[in-house]
Design an enzyme around this catalytic site. Structure first.
Site, PDB file in Angstrom:
ATOM      1  N   LYS A 135       0.859  -1.195   0.000  1.00 40.78           N
ATOM      2  CA  LYS A 135       0.000   0.000   0.000  1.00 40.78           C
ATOM      3  C   LYS A 135       0.889   1.235   0.000  1.00 40.78           C
ATOM      4  CE  LYS A 135      -3.176   3.128   0.975  1.00 40.78           C
ATOM      5  NZ  LYS A 135      -4.097   3.608  -0.089  1.00 40.78           N
ATOM      6  N   MET A 160     -10.081   6.475   0.387  1.00 38.32           N
ATOM      7  CA  MET A 160      -9.520   5.881   1.601  1.00 38.32           C
ATOM      8  C   MET A 160      -8.781   6.906   2.455  1.00 38.32           C
ATOM      9  SD  MET A 160     -10.545   2.873   0.903  1.00 38.32           S
ATOM     10  CE  MET A 160      -9.784   1.736   2.038  1.00 38.32           C
ATOM     11  N   CYS A 193       0.026  11.423  -5.206  1.00 40.16           N
ATOM     12  CA  CYS A 193       0.239  11.903  -3.844  1.00 40.16           C
ATOM     13  C   CYS A 193      -0.149  13.384  -3.799  1.00 40.16           C
ATOM     14  CB  CYS A 193       1.675  11.696  -3.387  1.00 40.16           C
ATOM     15  SG  CYS A 193       2.918  12.351  -4.473  1.00 40.16           S
ATOM     16  N   ASN A 200      -0.424  17.351  -3.274  1.00 40.45           N
ATOM     17  CA  ASN A 200       0.469  18.481  -3.493  1.00 40.45           C
ATOM     18  C   ASN A 200       0.144  19.480  -2.379  1.00 40.45           C
ATOM     19  OD1 ASN A 200       2.185  20.312  -4.742  1.00 40.45           O
ATOM     20  ND2 ASN A 200       1.155  20.178  -6.729  1.00 40.45           N
ATOM     21  N   LYS A 213       3.630   5.697 -10.425  1.00 37.91           N
ATOM     22  CA  LYS A 213       2.222   5.340 -10.645  1.00 37.91           C
ATOM     23  C   LYS A 213       1.543   6.613 -11.099  1.00 37.91           C
ATOM     24  CE  LYS A 213      -1.668   2.827  -9.816  1.00 37.91           C
ATOM     25  NZ  LYS A 213      -1.888   2.268  -8.468  1.00 37.91           N
ATOM     26  N   SER A 265      -6.730   5.272 -10.038  1.00 38.23           N
ATOM     27  CA  SER A 265      -8.183   5.436 -10.220  1.00 38.23           C
ATOM     28  C   SER A 265      -8.497   6.776 -10.909  1.00 38.23           C
ATOM     29  CB  SER A 265      -8.880   5.400  -8.857  1.00 38.23           C
ATOM     30  OG  SER A 265      -8.247   6.285  -7.957  1.00 38.23           O
ATOM     31  N   GLY A 296      -7.017  -4.456  -9.171  1.00 36.56           N
ATOM     32  CA  GLY A 296      -7.446  -3.711  -7.988  1.00 36.56           C
ATOM     33  C   GLY A 296      -8.832  -4.128  -7.539  1.00 36.56           C
TER      34      GLY A 296
HETATM   35  C1  LIG Z   1      -5.640   9.685  -3.368  1.00 39.33           C
HETATM   36  C2  LIG Z   1      -4.534   9.776  -2.340  1.00 39.33           C
HETATM   37  C3  LIG Z   1      -5.126   9.609  -0.936  1.00 39.33           C
HETATM   38  C4  LIG Z   1      -3.906  11.142  -2.421  1.00 39.33           C
HETATM   39  C5  LIG Z   1      -3.444   8.721  -2.641  1.00 39.33           C
HETATM   40  C6  LIG Z   1      -3.764   7.282  -2.240  1.00 39.33           C
HETATM   41  C7  LIG Z   1      -4.807   6.651  -3.099  1.00 39.33           C
HETATM   42  C8  LIG Z   1      -6.039   6.281  -2.602  1.00 39.33           C
HETATM   43  C9  LIG Z   1      -6.429   6.499  -1.194  1.00 39.33           C
HETATM   44  O1  LIG Z   1      -5.689   6.039  -0.268  1.00 39.33           O
HETATM   45  O2  LIG Z   1      -7.501   7.120  -1.025  1.00 39.33           O
HETATM   46  N1  LIG Z   1      -6.997   5.708  -3.419  1.00 39.33           N
HETATM   47  C10 LIG Z   1      -6.746   5.485  -4.759  1.00 39.33           C
HETATM   48  O3  LIG Z   1      -7.610   4.979  -5.513  1.00 39.33           O
HETATM   49  N2  LIG Z   1      -5.538   5.822  -5.266  1.00 39.33           N
HETATM   50  C11 LIG Z   1      -4.547   6.419  -4.497  1.00 39.33           C
HETATM   51  O4  LIG Z   1      -3.458   6.718  -5.033  1.00 39.33           O
END
Ligand SMILES: CC(C)(C)CCc1c(C(=O)O)[nH]c(=O)[nH]c1=O
Length: 314
Positions: free
Chosen positions: A44, A74, A132, A134, A166, A197, A273
């Site tokens: 993760k 998430m 990630c 900003n 990614k 996503s 996924g």
């Molecule tokens: C969206 C972020 C929380 C900034 C990064 C982690 C992430 C998450 C997440 O932890 O919400 N969900 C996703 O589908 N892609 C991601 O890259």
């Protein structure tokens, strides 16, 4: 059919792996992936410190007469960098390659994690999550090309080893061109994973007239069937534009069919996924059998026989 393949000269039993974030947040899940039929695995996306992430419901599948996909916000829940580094230090790399995903909340946090990973001298492969965050008010790094350029320059000089990124999905040819132009200036960027996503979708339940997920007023990243054509486009766009780099495909894979399409579009590895979240690691043998059957039907003996050989209409 022979499903073996290579990734950056590493031999793999097969091209399948999980998508970061799915079935890979805690040791029990990572151990299940290590034991599974997946050819590789990724942890993760982690931050320097552990995070609880957003309130639930924060991941939901979107169902009609079948599951069409998923939506999630998430909020980067994870056990913190040190936890995943410890796992990476005891992983059996003979069993399968391990990728470690990082998604620092700041450039400094990313560089701190990169330094520690470099000093750990372990075979784990670094995947930097460009979705990630900003600075507040600015778009995610993957959509802020100056910030992306800076991050890649800093990680390249800090890590001094091959790594990957990614990427979020792009939807404009000029964006494919600009993102690829930046990536191609960093030879240490050895691989590119497309896609993360599709950001900030909104799924509504008509009976309750309410959003499906709680965080961000129901806005979240989309996965599953909905994203397959966009995922294939991004895989092929970067496959065409970055001939020196290896592409990992992610998005909409639920059977051998979509895995075949990602490989045909130019992917070397294929991440799962939403369908892995729903089915568990038992999905890997199923998809592998389906992929092998498709290859047998088409007379392909190895993945090299068709990988990247998408035809266009003359
Ligand atoms: C969206 C972020 C929380 C900034 C990064 C982690 C992430 C998450 C997440 O932890 O919400 N969900 C996703 O589908 N892609 C991601 O890259």
């Amino acid at each position: 059919a022979d499903l073996t393949t290579q990734f950056l000269e590493l031999p793999l039993k097969n091209p399948l792996m999980n998508a970061s974030g799915v079935w890979c947040s805690v040791a029990s899940q990572l151990e299940a992936l290590a034991e599974s039929a997946a050819g590789a695995m990724v942890s993760k996306s982690c931050t320097l410190q552990p995070r609880d992430g957003n309130p639930e419901p924060r991941y939901r599948v979107i169902n009609g007469e079948r599951t069409f996909g998923s939506i999630n916000s998430m909020g980067l829940p994870n056990e913190g960098f040190a936890y995943y580094l410890r796992y990476a230090q005891r992983h059996d790399y003979e069993q399968k390659p391990l990728f470690m995903s990082i998604s620092g909340l700041t450039l400094d946090d990313n560089l701190t994690m990169v330094d520690s990973l470099k000093d750990a001298v372990i075979p784990a492969l670094l995947e930097v999550n460009l979705s990630c965050p900003n600075v507040p008010g600015k778009s995610q790094i993957g959509y802020d090309f100056d910030a992306m350029d800076t991050l890649l320059a800093e990680v390249s000089s800090g890590y001094q080893r091959p790594f990957g990124v990614k990427l979020p999905p792009y939807f404009d040819m000029a964006h494919f061109d600009e993102a690829a132009e930046i990536l191609n200036r960093y030879p240490l960027v050895a691989f590119v994973t497309c896609i993360n996503s599709i950001g900030n979708a909104l799924v509504i339940d008509i009976d309750s007239e309410t959003t499906l997920i709680k965080p961000k007023d129901g806005f979240g990243g989309l996965g599953g069937d909905y994203v397959l054509p966009t995922a294939l486009a991004n895989v092929n766009a970067f496959y065409r534009r970055c001939p020196e780099k290896t592409i990992i495909g992610c998005g909409g894979v639920k059977s051998g069919t979509e895995a075949f399409l990602h490989l045909l579009a130019g992917a070397t590895l294929v991440q799962i996924g939403t369908s892995l979240y729903e089915e568990g690691p038992g999905i890997f043998p199923r998809v592998l059998d389906e992929l092998a059957a498709i290859m047998d039907d088409k007379g392909y003996k190895t993945i090299a026989d068709f990988r990247g050989k998408l035809k266009t209409i003359a």
